[in-house]
Design an enzyme around this catalytic site. Sequence first.
Site, PDB file in Angstrom:
ATOM      1  CG  HIS A 392      -3.031  -1.166  -5.518  1.00 37.42           C
ATOM      2  ND1 HIS A 392      -2.146  -1.177  -6.570  1.00 37.42           N
ATOM      3  CD2 HIS A 392      -4.190  -1.658  -6.024  1.00 37.42           C
ATOM      4  CE1 HIS A 392      -2.741  -1.640  -7.653  1.00 37.42           C
ATOM      5  NE2 HIS A 392      -3.983  -1.950  -7.345  1.00 37.42           N
ATOM      6  CD  GLU A 393      -6.971  -3.141  -3.952  1.00 36.56           C
ATOM      7  OE1 GLU A 393      -7.807  -2.580  -4.677  1.00 36.56           O
ATOM      8  OE2 GLU A 393      -6.193  -4.020  -4.380  1.00 36.56           O
ATOM      9  CG  HIS A 396      -8.262   0.577  -7.563  1.00 40.99           C
ATOM     10  ND1 HIS A 396      -8.011   0.966  -8.853  1.00 40.99           N
ATOM     11  CD2 HIS A 396      -7.471  -0.510  -7.335  1.00 40.99           C
ATOM     12  CE1 HIS A 396      -7.102   0.146  -9.389  1.00 40.99           C
ATOM     13  NE2 HIS A 396      -6.763  -0.744  -8.476  1.00 40.99           N
ATOM     14  CG  HIS A 399     -10.240   6.559 -10.249  1.00 45.50           C
ATOM     15  ND1 HIS A 399      -9.671   5.704 -11.158  1.00 45.50           N
ATOM     16  CD2 HIS A 399     -10.783   7.550 -10.986  1.00 45.50           C
ATOM     17  CE1 HIS A 399      -9.863   6.184 -12.387  1.00 45.50           C
ATOM     18  NE2 HIS A 399     -10.532   7.298 -12.304  1.00 45.50           N
TER      19      HIS A 399
HETATM   20 ZN   LIG Z   1      -5.487  -2.430  -8.811  1.00 42.39          ZN
END
Ligand SMILES: [Zn+2]
Length: 605
Positions: A392-393, A396, A399
Amino acid sequence: MADVKQLPTRDEVDPELTWDLTPIYQTTADFESDFKAVQDAIPELEQLRGTLAGGADNLLHAITAILAVIRRAEKVYVYASLKHDEDTGNAENQALSGRTQTLFTTLESAIAWFDPELLALDPDKLTAMITENPELANYKHYIDTITDQREHVLAPSEEKLLAQAGDALGAASNTFGVLNDADLEFPVVEDNDGQAVQLSQGVYDQLIQSTKPEVRQMAFKQLYAVYHQFRHTLASTLAGNVKTHNFNAQVRHYSDARQAALSGNHIPVSVYDALVKAVNAHLPLLHRYVALRKKILGLSELHMYDLYTPITGEPKLSYTYAQARDEAVKALSVMGPDYLGNVKTAFSSRWIDVVENQGKRSGGYSSGMYDTAPYILLNWQDNLESLYTLVHEMGHTMHSYYSSHNQPYQYGDYSIFVAEIASTTNETLLTDYLLKTYDDPQVQAFVLNHYLDGFKGTVFRQTQFAEFEQFIHEEDAAGHPLTADHLSDHYLKLNQRYYGEAVISDPEIADEWSRIPHFYYNYYVYQYATGFAAANTLADRILSGDTSKRDAYLTYLKSGSSDYPIEVMKKAGVDMSQTAYLDQAFDQFEKRLDQFEALINTLNK
Ligand SMILES: [Zn+2]
């Protein structure tokens, strides 16, 4: 006292498992020199006030001068906040962080003149300035996002008055925070091992997942008894907050509070309506999942406090951090060699602060700015949940990496509406990888259940909140008082509609509205649901093996804030102003629910 596992102190942690912040500042002296540079530059920014009407060169000069100082200040800020979070008990780091926050406040007030002065320019003259000056044209979208608000910005004297009233208008929300985080006292209850434990929000989150029905029932009843006692106060704080949103929307000439909130990211309200409509049309799927949960748990009655206990027993998967790293690389390999190369750089260049230590901030996040690596903070545990947090991290972080490496500084960040899509897409890819990799039916069931519970908590539950949020704002706008009874009556009906006949409608749940901090965030929660659903479509496209679809996804990661969020997502291949992406997500949910049901039937034979 029983043996309590001691966490290591910060300096006892293996440096290989900590983030390396020296590429930001080699020494404290380097930090101090940038800090001073920002401090010295602030008065110069104030001197630019009144110059914008002088022409394109003046406007360009003001924008570049302001952004250059913000950019340096962000670097200072990121360094101080990462240092602070690695050991919040460290007094030196606390001082760094405190000084940096003050620096930012000073900077913000020194440039507060800019937006109103820009908006005061004649629109035709501004357009001409941008057309005439190619360098200024690089800031066109940046300027557009400010001038889009033109109709909603008031006269300078009125703006000043509103700014001065800011603290007073935020009082209801602050009072809720203080009551909820500090003043509410919960009783002592029994935990899973029969030990007395002081109930708190954190302890409640654990106990409600207990495999013992009497433990979760007691936690539920005791927690809600406390909230029930304060329900009139909590209705008053929530009503006060709603009134603030409605007041701001009205004085700024928006049609309602929702339009005002969504316009910040240029999101049409049709995105919100489409979500609520699609979720309602698919509530029978949630009812089916809940009924299945009741059957598997073997309960004669399923209560609201039975919705969080794991139904597939103890987790069958555990990973050390080193193993999880390998799994993450395999799960994300469908993103292609470029993405994967950057993921490996994140691991090898120490962008990740892995293990828990005394004083370290809890949870997990990705943080950085244009001129630093996008760092990740974890509190590693050897379980599947930590592996999900890692990917998940990493979503980010990638991105941020792609945006900052493909956009100029002014477009190098991105809005919250698109942010959670990058992280959730990675989680969706991990689920797909695990289901394809592990044949063991018990592992399959565990992973499927993890997905179904995630969908329930993100798509269904957050949309339930979004509906309630819309209801309370409409009720207040219509002049109907938001009393505790009115709020609870409506919430209970809404909750029954969402969970259906299989769940007992426990009276306590009518007060759930009173303890949800997100109702104070101003139309925030719907983005969790839209993000989850969009990630589903995007992961499908990436997994199709069509590299043009994968590249379209990378285009989204590279877009930063160079265009409005809805447009950026269209480039990635998902049109969030339509309902097709939502239908596709529900199809996936149904397919996996079928799979899960079939597996459970086989396992129980
Ligand atoms: Zn998040």
